[in-house]
Design a protein around this motif. Structure first.
Motif, short mmCIF file in Angstrom:
data_model
loop_
_atom_site.label_atom_id
_atom_site.label_comp_id
_atom_site.label_asym_id
_atom_site.label_seq_id
_atom_site.Cartn_x
_atom_site.Cartn_y
_atom_site.Cartn_z
N PRO A 1 1.94 8.73 -7.47
CA PRO A 1 0.72 7.32 -5.79
C PRO A 1 -0.77 7.66 -6.52
N GLU A 2 -1.07 6.63 -6.41
CA GLU A 2 -2.68 6.20 -7.22
C GLU A 2 -3.86 7.47 -6.04
N ILE A 3 -3.21 7.41 -4.49
CA ILE A 3 -3.89 8.45 -3.67
C ILE A 3 -2.87 9.72 -3.10
N LEU A 4 -2.90 10.03 -2.88
CA LEU A 4 -2.02 11.59 -1.91
C LEU A 4 -2.84 12.28 -0.71
N ILE A 5 -2.46 11.85 -0.28
CA ILE A 5 -2.66 12.04 1.43
C ILE A 5 -1.49 13.33 1.78
N LEU A 6 -3.14 14.64 2.06
CA LEU A 6 -2.45 15.84 2.47
C LEU A 6 -2.89 15.98 3.98
N ASP A 7 -1.40 16.86 5.17
CA ASP A 7 -1.80 16.92 6.16
C ASP A 7 -1.46 17.97 6.01
N LYS B 1 -6.08 16.18 -9.41
CA LYS B 1 -7.40 16.02 -9.28
C LYS B 1 -7.72 15.94 -10.79
N GLN B 2 -7.41 16.15 -11.25
CA GLN B 2 -8.29 16.12 -13.32
C GLN B 2 -7.62 14.90 -13.43
N GLN B 3 -6.17 15.11 -13.14
CA GLN B 3 -5.07 13.79 -13.83
C GLN B 3 -5.64 12.47 -13.43
N GLY B 4 -6.74 12.42 -12.23
CA GLY B 4 -7.42 11.09 -11.70
C GLY B 4 -6.65 10.59 -10.81
N VAL B 5 -6.18 11.84 -9.72
CA VAL B 5 -5.62 10.99 -8.63
C VAL B 5 -6.14 11.50 -7.91
N THR B 6 -7.01 10.65 -6.84
CA THR B 6 -7.61 10.69 -5.55
C THR B 6 -6.53 11.48 -4.78
N LEU B 7 -7.41 12.40 -4.01
CA LEU B 7 -6.70 13.79 -2.78
C LEU B 7 -7.98 13.27 -1.83
N VAL B 8 -6.55 12.95 -0.33
CA VAL B 8 -7.64 12.43 1.20
C VAL B 8 -6.13 14.05 2.01
N LEU B 9 -7.11 15.00 2.19
CA LEU B 9 -6.82 15.83 3.22
C LEU B 9 -7.33 16.86 4.62
N ILE C 1 1.10 -1.63 -0.18
CA ILE C 1 -0.03 0.39 0.19
C ILE C 1 0.36 1.39 0.14
N ARG C 2 1.66 1.42 0.86
CA ARG C 2 2.82 2.14 0.88
C ARG C 2 3.61 2.82 0.02
N SER C 3 3.86 1.90 -1.02
CA SER C 3 4.42 2.12 -2.51
C SER C 3 3.43 2.69 -3.29
N ARG C 4 2.61 2.49 -3.26
CA ARG C 4 1.08 2.93 -4.08
C ARG C 4 0.37 4.65 -3.59
N ILE C 5 0.92 5.19 -2.71
CA ILE C 5 0.31 6.16 -1.98
C ILE C 5 1.30 7.30 -1.40
N GLY C 6 0.72 8.71 -1.53
CA GLY C 6 2.19 9.38 -1.74
C GLY C 6 1.59 9.73 -0.02
N LEU D 1 8.19 21.85 -2.68
CA LEU D 1 8.45 20.38 -3.08
C LEU D 1 8.31 20.01 -2.46
N THR D 2 7.35 19.90 -0.81
CA THR D 2 7.25 18.64 -0.16
C THR D 2 6.05 17.58 -1.31
N ILE D 3 5.61 18.56 -1.87
CA ILE D 3 4.46 18.52 -2.16
C ILE D 3 4.92 17.30 -3.45
N ALA D 4 5.94 17.91 -4.01
CA ALA D 4 6.24 17.07 -5.19
C ALA D 4 7.10 15.74 -5.11
N ARG D 5 7.91 16.06 -3.48
CA ARG D 5 8.35 14.46 -3.15
C ARG D 5 7.68 13.55 -2.27
N SER D 6 6.18 13.67 -2.29
CA SER D 6 4.58 12.79 -2.55
C SER D 6 4.49 11.93 -3.32
N LEU D 7 5.05 13.06 -4.74
CA LEU D 7 4.47 12.39 -6.12
C LEU D 7 5.51 11.63 -6.78
N ILE D 8 6.85 11.48 -6.63
CA ILE D 8 7.68 10.78 -6.89
C ILE D 8 7.63 9.21 -7.78
#
Length: 304
Positions: A151-157, A179-187, A72-77, A141-148
Motif C-alpha cells: 500500500p501507498e498509505i497504511l492506516i493503523l488504529d 516510513k523510511q521506505q516512503g509509506v505514508t502512515l496514518v494512525l 482507493i482500497r486497492s492502494r491502501i492498507g 502478523l496483522t501489520i504484515a497482512r495490511s502490507l500484502i
C-alpha cells in the motif's frame, strides 16, 4: 495523499465530525489523537472508504471515495484495532488468503509472504497456528497482512494497544522502517509516547472538531511549559492543596491521584512547595508531554 476540506460525518441528528480540514503529504506519519467520542474513528472510516462522507470534500490519493472506493482500497492498507486473524489458518496461510483477496497472482503472493514474514520477524512462525502466537506476534502478523498489497498509505488504529513495552518497541521499529521506505502512515493511538515517537504531525480532536494541529514538539511548546512537577498527597487533598500553591506555577491541573504544576523549573516549584511546609507523599519532575497538551485542550486524559 489525503486532503479533507470541511469534512463532516453525521449519524441522524448527531454530528460526529464537524467540518475538519486535514492534509497529509506523501511519506508523512500523521496522527489523529483525541478522547473517546472525539470523532477519530468516524474520520478514519471515511478515509478507509468504508463510511460515506456526510459533507465537505475528501480526496484519497487524489481520488473521490464516493466513486473511486474500490480503486482507493486497492492502494491502501488497514491495520484495525482488533486482530481479525483467521485462527483456522496458519501464519503464512493468513497472508496468502488476504493477498488473493486483492487479486494478486499466486507467485507474487508467495514472494510477498516471504518478504513480510522476514520484515515482521515471523519467518520461523510461518507454519504456526495463529492461536499459538503471543499478542505481539499477532499484532505484527496483522501489520504484515495490511502490507500484502504494497500500500501507498497504511492506516493503523491503535497499533500497539495491550502490548508489553518490548513488543511495542519492536512494532515502532517496523513502522519507522516503513516510513523510511516512503509509506505514508496514518494512525490513532492512546499512547502519548507512541505519538511523540512515530508522528511527524498530528491533530488533536475533541467533540468532532480539530482543536490543535502541529508536530509533537510544536504542540508541547505551544500548550504546555518546559517542565512539570507532579505531587501526590492523600486522597481528596489535592483540590485544597491546589488553592494553597496556585501562585507557584504557570498552570495547575488537579487529577484524582496527583497535582500537576507547570513551569519552566520544576525543581524550583518543588522547593517553593516545601517552603510552605507542605509535605507531599511523593514528587516527580519531568518534561512536558503530549498528555499535558491533552489536559490543557480537552480537560481530561485520553483514556477517559
Amino acid at each position: 495523499m489525503i486532503l479533507a476540506r470541511g469534512l463532516r460525518k453525521s449519524f441522524g441528528d448527531f454530528e460526529a465530525v464537524r467540518g475538519i480540514d486535514v492534509e497529509v503529504p506523501r511519506g508523512m506519519a500523521f496522527g489523529f489523537l483525541g478522547p473517546n467520542g472525539a470523532g477519530k474513528s468516524s474520520t478514519m472510516r471515511m478515509i478507509c472508504c468504508v463510511s460515506p462522507v456526510s459533507g465537505g470534500e475528501l480526496r484519497i490519493l487524489g481520488l473521490d471515495p464516493a466513486v473511486d472506493g474500490p480503486q482507493i482500497r486497492s492502494r491502501i492498507g488497514v491495520c484495525p484495532q482488533e486482530d481479525t486473524l483467521d485462527t483456522e489458518l496458519n501464519v503464512a496461510e493468513n497472508l496468502y488468503v488476504y493477498g488473493r483477496y486483492f487479486g494478486l497472482p499466486r507467485g507474487v503472493v508467495r514472494e510477498r509472504i516471504a518478504e513480510l514474514l522476514d520484515f515482521v520477524q515471523l519467518t520461523d512462525k510461518a507454519s504456526a497456528k495463529v492461536e499459538d502466537l503471543s499478542g505481539g506476534m499477532k499484532r505484527r502478523l496483522t501489520i504484515a497482512r495490511s502490507l500484502i498489497n504494497s500500500p501507498e498509505i497504511l492506516i493503523l488504529d491503535e497499533p500497539t494497544t495491550g502490548l508489553d513495552p518490548q513488543a511495542r518497541h519492536v512494532i515502532w521499529d517496523r513502522l519507522f522502517r516503513l516510513k523510511q521506505q516512503g509509506v505514508t502512515l496514518v494512525l490513532t493511538t492512546h499512547y502519548m509516547d507512541e505519538a511523540e515517537q512515530l508522528t511527524d504531525r498530528l491533530v488533536v480532536m475533541d467533540h468532532g472538531r480539530i482543536v490543535a494541529e502541529g508536530s509533537p514538539l510544536e504542540l508541547i511548546s505551544t500548550y504546555s511549559s518546559r517542565e512539570v512537577a507532579e505531587l501526590r498527597f492523600g486522597i481528596g487533598e489535592h483540590e485544597g492543596v491546589a488553592a494553597m500553591v496556585e501562585d507557584l506555577a504557570d498552570r495547575i491541573e488537579v487529577l484524582p491521584d496527583r497535582l500537576l504544576m507547570y513551569g519552566e523549573d520544576g525543581e524550583r516549584i518543588l522547593e517553593s512547595v516545601h517552603a510552605r511546609d507542605l509535605k507531599p507523599a511523593a514528587t516527580l519532575v519531568r518534561r512536558s508531554s503530549l498528555e499535558d497538551v491533552f489536559l490543557r485542550l480537552t480537560g481530561r486524559t485520553l483514556v477517559d
